[in-house]
Enzyme design. Structure first.
Site, PDB file in Angstrom:
ATOM      1  N   HIS A 102     -54.715  71.737  34.667  1.00  0.00           N
ATOM      2  CA  HIS A 102     -54.431  70.399  34.137  1.00  0.00           C
ATOM      3  C   HIS A 102     -53.475  69.645  35.056  1.00  0.00           C
ATOM      4  CE1 HIS A 102     -50.361  71.354  32.509  1.00  0.00           C
ATOM      5  NE2 HIS A 102     -50.872  72.530  32.211  1.00  0.00           N
ATOM      6  N   ASP A 143     -51.607  66.916  34.074  1.00  0.00           N
ATOM      7  CA  ASP A 143     -50.519  66.218  33.390  1.00  0.00           C
ATOM      8  C   ASP A 143     -49.288  67.101  33.262  1.00  0.00           C
ATOM      9  OD1 ASP A 143     -52.002  67.826  31.548  1.00  0.00           O
ATOM     10  OD2 ASP A 143     -51.013  66.807  29.881  1.00  0.00           O
ATOM     11  N   ASP A 196     -45.448  74.089  35.895  1.00  0.00           N
ATOM     12  CA  ASP A 196     -46.493  73.817  34.897  1.00  0.00           C
ATOM     13  C   ASP A 196     -47.159  72.481  35.156  1.00  0.00           C
ATOM     14  OD1 ASP A 196     -48.114  74.095  32.712  1.00  0.00           O
ATOM     15  OD2 ASP A 196     -46.541  73.801  31.231  1.00  0.00           O
ATOM     16  N   GLU A 247     -53.347  67.964  28.681  1.00  0.00           N
ATOM     17  CA  GLU A 247     -53.194  69.335  28.183  1.00  0.00           C
ATOM     18  C   GLU A 247     -51.917  69.505  27.378  1.00  0.00           C
ATOM     19  OE1 GLU A 247     -51.937  73.539  28.079  1.00  0.00           O
ATOM     20  OE2 GLU A 247     -50.899  71.866  29.063  1.00  0.00           O
ATOM     21  N   GLU A 248     -50.888  68.729  27.725  1.00  0.00           N
ATOM     22  CA  GLU A 248     -49.562  68.941  27.129  1.00  0.00           C
ATOM     23  C   GLU A 248     -49.370  68.229  25.792  1.00  0.00           C
ATOM     24  OE1 GLU A 248     -47.666  71.077  28.207  1.00  0.00           O
ATOM     25  OE2 GLU A 248     -47.787  71.297  30.366  1.00  0.00           O
ATOM     26  N   GLU A 279     -52.691  78.356  35.239  1.00  0.00           N
ATOM     27  CA  GLU A 279     -51.411  78.296  34.534  1.00  0.00           C
ATOM     28  C   GLU A 279     -50.407  79.241  35.200  1.00  0.00           C
ATOM     29  OE1 GLU A 279     -50.186  76.540  32.134  1.00  0.00           O
ATOM     30  OE2 GLU A 279     -51.855  75.657  31.012  1.00  0.00           O
ATOM     31  N   HIS A 313     -41.417  73.408  31.763  1.00  0.00           N
ATOM     32  CA  HIS A 313     -40.838  72.335  30.941  1.00  0.00           C
ATOM     33  C   HIS A 313     -39.307  72.276  31.021  1.00  0.00           C
ATOM     34  CE1 HIS A 313     -44.591  72.446  28.051  1.00  0.00           C
ATOM     35  NE2 HIS A 313     -44.911  72.411  29.330  1.00  0.00           N
TER      36      HIS A 313
END
Length: 368
Positions: free
Chosen positions: A77, A79, A108, A138-139, A167, A345
């Protein structure tokens, strides 16, 4: 013209994969704002004559069509979660001498995205046909997930014999994933003034039985295709109460069940309903897991080749990831990418430079 409105341009994809990672991170793409990065990815891939490039919204698919015996899907992903003064990226040397790339998305999962972009350009004659997938949203809520949209709208775009999701796994292989279920377990009572509590029935007190069952519960450890998945059954929220001088007539305990991929969603729901029999139960979220398929010859070749470069043995993915969407299509799926997932994150999100290069080398070795 504002800087954010200018078209973003990625560096040469065949160049240094760490420089490419930094460039991908430096194009802000918080969920819902991925268009600029999606445009840059499309512009970088379109000139590559060995790839067919397709687009759905801000999700992109680039694939070879060489007529090989197998097709491998490599997905990630584009984003990120919101930025917090950690873009643009920068490099630092850790106390142990490790060079690290710092900034939002380095873990991430733009390191994995950059590895895929680099290899998509470099591998013009791979041993198998490859489908590279770069998807949005995705988030955030699952309904907005770009891979979910591709699976629903264009399942043929993402079909294959094995899927690798980039990932962060700290450069190890994590097979499949657990499923996840959330349920609201409710008790009911009767309101009364708290000065005359005997006239009411306290719903919060009644919730003690729910917590007792959780305390007594022993989560399973389940062997699936040679990997042992640890399950979890946890209270993650309690709500109840009307006012500080009233006996509450309702209390809700939110329970999250993480279940091994040997159990399908219907089986997971049945297990929760059996455990909390006698209570009002509402299932609010339910997503099946994904088996790693380690008995599949193609998966075995991936494991042998990658661990020969990175070392270590494959382990289970305890959390839920989008490999489950490939499981819906009957495709064995594993997680493999640079970055410590414990730093995902985080304000101090950072990834070892050598880990990005090692993942690129490992995938190149297997795919070439």
């Amino acid at each position: 013209m504002p800087a954010h409105s200018r078209a973003a341009v990625l560096p040469e994809l065949t160049g240094d994969v760490v420089d490419l990672t930094a460039a991908v991170c430096d194009i802000p793409s918080v969920s819902g704002d991925e268009t600029r990065l999606a445009d840059a990815v499309e512009a970088a891939l379109k000139p590559l004559g060995h790839l067919e490039v397709l687009r759905d919204g801000d999700s992109l698919v680039a694939r070879t069509n060489l007529g090989r015996d197998h097709r491998v899907v490599i997905a990630g992903h584009i984003d990120t979660v919101p930025i917090k003064t950690n873009v643009p990226t920068w490099r630092e040397t850790a106390l142990d001498g490790t060079e690290e790339l710092w900034g939002r998305g380095t873990v991430d999962m733009k390191g994995g995205v950059a590895v895929a972009l680099h290899l998509a350009a470099v591998l013009t004659e791979p041993r198998w046909d490859i489908t590279w997938v770069f998807y949005d949203h995705e988030e955030v809520a699952a309904d907005d997930n770009g891979l979910r949209r591709l699976v629903a709208n264009h399942p043929d775009w993402v079909s294959g014999d094995l899927a690798v999701l980039g990932e962060p796994t700290a450069g190890g292989i994590e097979g499949g994933c657990n499923g996840t279920l959330r349920a609201e377990i409710a008790t009911t009572g009767r309101t009364a003034h708290s000065a005359r509590a005997w006239r009411g029935v306290n719903a919060i007190h009644a919730a003690g039985e729910i917590l007792d069952r959780l305390r007594a519960y022993t989560p399973r450890e389940v062997d699936v295709d040679g990997l042992v998945y640890r399950e979890g059954m946890s209270a993650v929220g309690v709500t109840g109460g009307i006012a500080s001088n009233m006996i509450p007539d309702r209390c809700v305990v939110t329970v999250n069940y993480r279940f091994a991929p040997s159990l399908d969603p219907a089986g997971a729901e049945a297990h929760v309903r059996e455990l909390f029999d006698g209570f009002d139960i509402e299932i609010t979220d339910l997503a099946g897991g994904a088996r790693p398929g380690l008995d599949d010859p193609l998966v075995q070749s991936f494991v042998e080749s990658v661990t020969g470069v990175t070392g270590g043995a494959p382990g289970p993915k305890y959390g839920w990831t989008d490999v489950a969407r490939f499981a819906e299509l009957g495709i064995p799926a594993v997680n493999f990418g640079p970055g410590d997932p414990m730093l995902a994150h985080a304000d101090d999100e950072r990834c070892a430079v050598e880990e990005i290069r090692s993942c690129a080398r490992a995938l190149h070795t297997w795919l070439a």
